[in-house]
Design a protein around this motif. Structure first.
Motif, PDB file in Angstrom:
ATOM      1  N   LYS A 103       0.841  -1.197   0.000  1.00 29.38           N
ATOM      2  CA  LYS A 103       0.000   0.000   0.000  1.00 29.38           C
ATOM      3  C   LYS A 103       0.879   1.251   0.000  1.00 29.38           C
ATOM      4  CE  LYS A 103      -4.361   1.209   0.298  1.00 29.38           C
ATOM      5  NZ  LYS A 103      -5.337   0.720  -0.641  1.00 29.38           N
ATOM      6  N   GLY A 104       0.594   2.178  -0.948  1.00 30.32           N
ATOM      7  CA  GLY A 104       1.313   3.433  -1.022  1.00 30.32           C
ATOM      8  C   GLY A 104       2.640   3.365  -1.754  1.00 30.32           C
ATOM      9  N   LYS A 105       3.016   2.184  -2.254  1.00 34.44           N
ATOM     10  CA  LYS A 105       4.277   2.032  -2.976  1.00 34.44           C
ATOM     11  C   LYS A 105       3.997   1.549  -4.400  1.00 34.44           C
ATOM     12  CE  LYS A 105       7.058   0.995   1.094  1.00 34.44           C
ATOM     13  NZ  LYS A 105       7.991   0.030   1.712  1.00 34.44           N
ATOM     14  N   PRO A 106       4.976   1.715  -5.316  1.00 34.70           N
ATOM     15  CA  PRO A 106       4.759   1.235  -6.685  1.00 34.70           C
ATOM     16  C   PRO A 106       4.781  -0.290  -6.771  1.00 34.70           C
ATOM     17  CG  PRO A 106       6.940   2.261  -6.472  1.00 34.70           C
ATOM     18  CD  PRO A 106       6.235   2.434  -5.163  1.00 34.70           C
ATOM     19  N   ILE A 107       4.195  -0.816  -7.830  1.00 34.61           N
ATOM     20  CA  ILE A 107       4.204  -2.259  -8.098  1.00 34.61           C
ATOM     21  C   ILE A 107       5.629  -2.695  -8.385  1.00 34.61           C
ATOM     22  CG2 ILE A 107       3.512  -4.019  -9.792  1.00 34.61           C
ATOM     23  CD1 ILE A 107       0.870  -2.487 -10.115  1.00 34.61           C
ATOM     24  N   GLN A 108       6.022  -3.824  -7.803  1.00 34.88           N
ATOM     25  CA  GLN A 108       7.319  -4.441  -8.096  1.00 34.88           C
ATOM     26  C   GLN A 108       7.090  -5.611  -9.047  1.00 34.88           C
ATOM     27  OE1 GLN A 108       9.640  -5.509  -4.604  1.00 34.88           O
ATOM     28  NE2 GLN A 108       8.487  -4.010  -3.409  1.00 34.88           N
ATOM     29  N   ILE A 109       7.925  -5.749 -10.047  1.00 33.54           N
ATOM     30  CA  ILE A 109       7.825  -6.878 -10.971  1.00 33.54           C
ATOM     31  C   ILE A 109       8.678  -8.010 -10.421  1.00 33.54           C
ATOM     32  CG2 ILE A 109       8.254  -7.688 -13.318  1.00 33.54           C
ATOM     33  CD1 ILE A 109       7.568  -4.875 -14.271  1.00 33.54           C
ATOM     34  N   LEU A 110       8.094  -9.213 -10.384  1.00 41.81           N
ATOM     35  CA  LEU A 110       8.760 -10.388  -9.817  1.00 41.81           C
ATOM     36  C   LEU A 110       9.044 -11.424 -10.898  1.00 41.81           C
ATOM     37  CD1 LEU A 110       6.496 -10.851  -6.661  1.00 41.81           C
ATOM     38  CD2 LEU A 110       8.693  -9.636  -6.808  1.00 41.81           C
ATOM     39  N   ALA A 128      -0.202 -12.413 -10.909  1.00 39.84           N
ATOM     40  CA  ALA A 128       0.481 -12.538 -12.200  1.00 39.84           C
ATOM     41  C   ALA A 128       0.433 -11.225 -12.971  1.00 39.84           C
ATOM     42  CB  ALA A 128      -0.173 -13.641 -13.033  1.00 39.84           C
ATOM     43  N   SER A 129       1.384 -11.063 -13.871  1.00 42.98           N
ATOM     44  CA  SER A 129       1.331  -9.943 -14.808  1.00 42.98           C
ATOM     45  C   SER A 129       0.193 -10.219 -15.801  1.00 42.98           C
ATOM     46  CB  SER A 129       2.670  -9.798 -15.536  1.00 42.98           C
ATOM     47  OG  SER A 129       2.817 -10.834 -16.480  1.00 42.98           O
ATOM     48  N   PRO A 130      -0.172  -9.245 -16.609  1.00 39.35           N
ATOM     49  CA  PRO A 130      -1.272  -9.466 -17.563  1.00 39.35           C
ATOM     50  C   PRO A 130      -0.968 -10.516 -18.627  1.00 39.35           C
ATOM     51  CG  PRO A 130      -0.819  -7.120 -17.318  1.00 39.35           C
ATOM     52  CD  PRO A 130       0.268  -7.849 -16.602  1.00 39.35           C
ATOM     53  N   GLU A 157      -7.757  -0.443 -11.976  1.00 38.43           N
ATOM     54  CA  GLU A 157      -6.939   0.781 -12.016  1.00 38.43           C
ATOM     55  C   GLU A 157      -5.655   0.578 -11.193  1.00 38.43           C
ATOM     56  OE1 GLU A 157      -7.265   5.582 -11.117  1.00 38.43           O
ATOM     57  OE2 GLU A 157      -8.872   4.247 -10.475  1.00 38.43           O
ATOM     58  N   GLU A 158      -5.768   0.007  -9.995  1.00 43.08           N
ATOM     59  CA  GLU A 158      -4.590  -0.255  -9.164  1.00 43.08           C
ATOM     60  C   GLU A 158      -3.670  -1.275  -9.852  1.00 43.08           C
ATOM     61  OE1 GLU A 158      -6.127   0.187  -4.586  1.00 43.08           O
ATOM     62  OE2 GLU A 158      -6.920  -1.493  -5.750  1.00 43.08           O
ATOM     63  N   TYR A 159      -4.256  -2.320 -10.400  1.00 43.66           N
ATOM     64  CA  TYR A 159      -3.491  -3.374 -11.029  1.00 43.66           C
ATOM     65  C   TYR A 159      -2.712  -2.868 -12.253  1.00 43.66           C
ATOM     66  CZ  TYR A 159      -2.526  -7.750 -13.534  1.00 43.66           C
ATOM     67  OH  TYR A 159      -1.901  -8.780 -14.207  1.00 43.66           O
ATOM     68  N   ASN A 160      -3.330  -1.999 -13.034  1.00 45.84           N
ATOM     69  CA  ASN A 160      -2.721  -1.507 -14.268  1.00 45.84           C
ATOM     70  C   ASN A 160      -1.818  -0.285 -14.082  1.00 45.84           C
ATOM     71  OD1 ASN A 160      -3.860  -3.420 -16.132  1.00 45.84           O
ATOM     72  ND2 ASN A 160      -5.821  -2.445 -15.736  1.00 45.84           N
TER      73      ASN A 160
END
Length: 162
Positions: A103-110, A128-130, A157-160
C-alpha cells in the motif's frame, strides 16, 4: 498386386505420422508436467482472488511448526485481494512474471528466483502480470498470531498502474 503395393506404403506412412504426432504430444504434456514442481492444487476462492488461481498446501499448519507453506499458481491477470499477515509472509517466486505491491508504494515486478519478505501487518497484494502465468511458494510463519486478514479486491486501475 500393384495396388496393394501402393496402398501399403501409404498406410505405413499414415501410421508412422500418427505415432510421431502422438509421441510429440505426449512429450509436450510430459515436459509440462515435469516443469511444474508441485501440482496446481485447488482453485482459489473467488472471494479473495480476481481471475483464476490455484492453491496447493505443501505444509499444513500445526502447533509445533506454526507455519503454512503453499504453492500458488496465478493465470495471467489473476491476483489476490489486498491483505495483511499478522506475523508476516515470505514469497519465493518459482515461475513466470508476477506483481507485488505494498500500500502506497509502486508495483514491483517479480521473476523466478526472487524472494519477497513481507513484514507483519503490511497491507499488500500479489499476482500474475497481464501476459504471464506466475507461481510462488507462500510461507506464512508464526501462525499462532494469525494467518491472513483479507481486505478488498485490487481494482483494475490499481493493477494496471505501473
Amino acid at each position: 498386386m500393384k495396388n496393394t503395393g501402393l496402398k501399403f506404403p501409404a498406410v505405413l506412412l499414415a501410421f508412422l505420422f500418427h505415432i510421431t504426432v502422438n509421441a510429440q504430444t505426449m512429450s509436450t504434456k510430459e515436459d509440462q508436467n515435469r516443469a511444474a514442481i508441485f501440482p496446481k492444487g485447488d482453485k482459489a476462492p473467488a472471494e479473495y482472488f480476481s481471475g483464476t488461481a490455484w492453491v496447493k498446501t505443501l505444509v499444513a499448519n500445526d502447533d509445533t511448526l506454526t507455519t503454512i507453506i503453499s504453492n500458488v499458481v496465478f493465470e495471467p491477470g489473476a491476483r489476490n485481494n489486498w491483505h495483511t499477515h499478522p506475523a508476516g509472509q515470505i514469497l519465493i517466486c518459482t515461475e513466470g512474471t508476477g506483481y507485488y505491491q505494498e500500500k502506497g508504494k509502486p508495483i514491483q515486478i517479480l521473476h523466478a528466483s526472487d524472494v519477497v519478505r513481507i513484514l507483519p501487518g503490511v497491507e499488500h497484494w500479489h499476482g500474475a502480470s497481464p501476459t504471464s502465468r506466475f507461481t510462488h511458494i507462500a510461507i506464512n510463519v508464526n501462525t499462532e498470531k494469525g494467518v491472513v486478514n483479507w481486505l478488498h479486491p485490487v481494482t483494475d486501475e490499481e493493477y494496471n498502474k505501473k
